[in-house]
Design a protein around this motif. Structure first.
Motif, short mmCIF file in Angstrom:
data_model
loop_
_atom_site.label_atom_id
_atom_site.label_comp_id
_atom_site.label_asym_id
_atom_site.label_seq_id
_atom_site.Cartn_x
_atom_site.Cartn_y
_atom_site.Cartn_z
N ILE A 71 39.47 54.30 42.34
CA ILE A 71 38.95 53.07 42.92
C ILE A 71 40.02 52.52 43.85
N LEU A 72 39.70 52.41 45.13
CA LEU A 72 40.63 51.87 46.13
C LEU A 72 40.06 50.56 46.65
N GLY A 73 40.80 49.48 46.46
CA GLY A 73 40.33 48.18 46.92
C GLY A 73 41.46 47.35 47.48
N PRO A 74 41.14 46.27 48.17
CA PRO A 74 42.16 45.44 48.81
C PRO A 74 42.88 44.54 47.80
N THR A 75 44.02 44.06 48.21
CA THR A 75 44.77 43.08 47.41
C THR A 75 44.40 41.68 47.89
N HIS A 76 43.96 40.84 46.96
CA HIS A 76 43.59 39.46 47.29
C HIS A 76 44.65 38.46 46.90
N ARG A 77 45.51 38.79 45.96
CA ARG A 77 46.43 37.82 45.37
C ARG A 77 47.90 38.10 45.66
N VAL A 78 48.31 39.35 45.47
CA VAL A 78 49.72 39.71 45.58
C VAL A 78 49.87 40.74 46.70
N PRO A 79 50.60 40.43 47.76
CA PRO A 79 50.74 41.39 48.86
C PRO A 79 51.65 42.56 48.48
N VAL A 80 51.45 43.68 49.14
CA VAL A 80 52.29 44.84 48.90
C VAL A 80 52.27 45.71 50.15
N VAL A 127 36.29 45.02 38.67
CA VAL A 127 34.86 44.80 38.49
C VAL A 127 34.06 46.10 38.46
N HIS A 128 34.61 47.19 38.96
CA HIS A 128 33.90 48.46 38.94
C HIS A 128 34.03 49.19 37.60
N VAL A 129 35.05 48.85 36.84
CA VAL A 129 35.34 49.63 35.64
C VAL A 129 34.24 49.57 34.58
N PRO A 130 33.61 48.41 34.29
CA PRO A 130 32.52 48.44 33.31
C PRO A 130 31.38 49.38 33.67
N PHE A 131 31.08 49.50 34.95
CA PHE A 131 30.04 50.45 35.36
C PHE A 131 30.47 51.89 35.09
N VAL A 132 31.74 52.19 35.37
CA VAL A 132 32.25 53.53 35.06
C VAL A 132 32.15 53.78 33.56
N GLN A 133 32.48 52.78 32.76
CA GLN A 133 32.44 52.95 31.32
C GLN A 133 31.03 53.24 30.81
N ARG A 134 30.03 52.66 31.45
CA ARG A 134 28.65 52.91 31.01
C ARG A 134 28.14 54.25 31.52
N THR A 142 41.59 55.82 38.29
CA THR A 142 42.77 55.83 39.14
C THR A 142 42.69 54.60 40.03
N PRO A 143 43.22 53.45 39.59
CA PRO A 143 43.11 52.22 40.37
C PRO A 143 44.23 52.14 41.40
N LEU A 144 43.87 51.99 42.66
CA LEU A 144 44.84 51.95 43.75
C LEU A 144 44.58 50.71 44.60
N ALA A 145 45.53 49.79 44.60
CA ALA A 145 45.41 48.54 45.35
C ALA A 145 46.01 48.76 46.73
N VAL A 146 45.19 48.62 47.75
CA VAL A 146 45.60 48.93 49.13
C VAL A 146 46.10 47.66 49.80
#
Length: 257
Positions: A71-80, A127-134, A142-146
């Motif tokens: 899962i690749l998604g943007p960072t909303h809170r902490v920059p990197v 937010v995507h993880v519960p769907f993966v779990q089901r 593999t969570p990757l914050a872009v």
């Protein structure tokens, strides 16, 4: 084992496991299609707003033989700078724990860093993880914050991930933010035309996940693939008023027709 607790349970989705399970299953039951795709773009707002559109993306994925969901998604809170992998080895949701895997070939890329601070408050991946779990309860994530990265750096990560046939990829992004309904629809239609046309790069005014989406576009260009829109709407179509809406869409990566 280090565990990342959920950051947005009770706000973006239910904290009660029975309510969460029921909501996820209901969204999936009402989403059309059965998929054969290995990579999708899906929104990451609260389930009442974007869950129906996101469910279309999950059904578009080919789940047979999937062992890892990146899962690749943007960072909303902490920059990197670059792309942040977590240091935690387990992610927890109200539905239970899921193991985190970071492939060695991804971790070895020079623009991939380990930074738990980026992940701790971030919702775009969680937010995507519960769907993966089901859908695939034994898969790892593999969570990757872009963060501050260019499309070539993101595409390099996707090249590695999608070389593994047991990996599915979710690119997490909403579209325009807080425009009047009709203005948002026009801008989002333009954005989707640009993305499916693989035309340059989009901006963060067009999509909060512009950076990972641009990476997927670059991956498609490199490999002669196409992007296609399956669904789009805004919060004005689901659970919000139409004075200030957020746009959502599901797209799939596929062979050129």
């Amino acid at each position: 084992m280090t565990v990342r607790p959920p950051a947005v349970a009770g706000s973006f989705y239910p904290a009660d496991p029975d309510q969460l399970r029921a909501q996820v299953d209901d969204l999936l039951d009402h989403a059309p299609g059965a998929g054969s795709h290995r990579a999708v773009v899906a929104p990451h707002a609260g389930y009442v707003y974007s869950g129906s559109t996101a469910a279309v993306a999950y059904h578009a994925l080919r789940w047979d033989d999937v062992a890892q969901v990146a899962i690749l998604g943007p960072t909303h809170r902490v920059p990197v700078r670059g792309i942040a992998a977590p240091q935690s080895t387990t992610w927890r949701t109200p539905l239970g724990d899921v193991a985190v895997t970071i492939p060695d070939a991804v971790a070895a890329l020079p623009h991939v860093v380990r930074d738990e601070r980026v992940h701790a408050p971030e919702h775009s991946l969680e937010v995507h993880v519960p769907f993966v779990q089901r859908l695939r309860p034994h898969a790892t994530v593999t969570p990757l914050a872009v963060g501050r990265a260019d499309e070539h750096e993101v595409a390099g990560v996707l090249d590695v991930l999608l070389a593994d046939p047991a990996t599915a990829v979710i690119i997490s992004s909403d579209l325009s933010h807080y425009l009047p309904y009709a203005d948002a629809r026009r801008l989002d239609d333009q954005t989707l035309a640009q993305v499916t046309g693989l035309d340059g790069t989009i901006t963060h005014e067009q999509a909060c996940g512009a950076t990972p989406v641009n990476g997927l576009m670059e991956h498609a260009r490199r490999h002669g693939l196409a992007l296609r829109t399956l669904a789009s709407c805004s919060s004005g179509d689901t659970a919000g008023d139409r004075s200030r809406v957020v746009g959502y869409a599901t797209l799939v990566l596929e062979d050129r027709p």
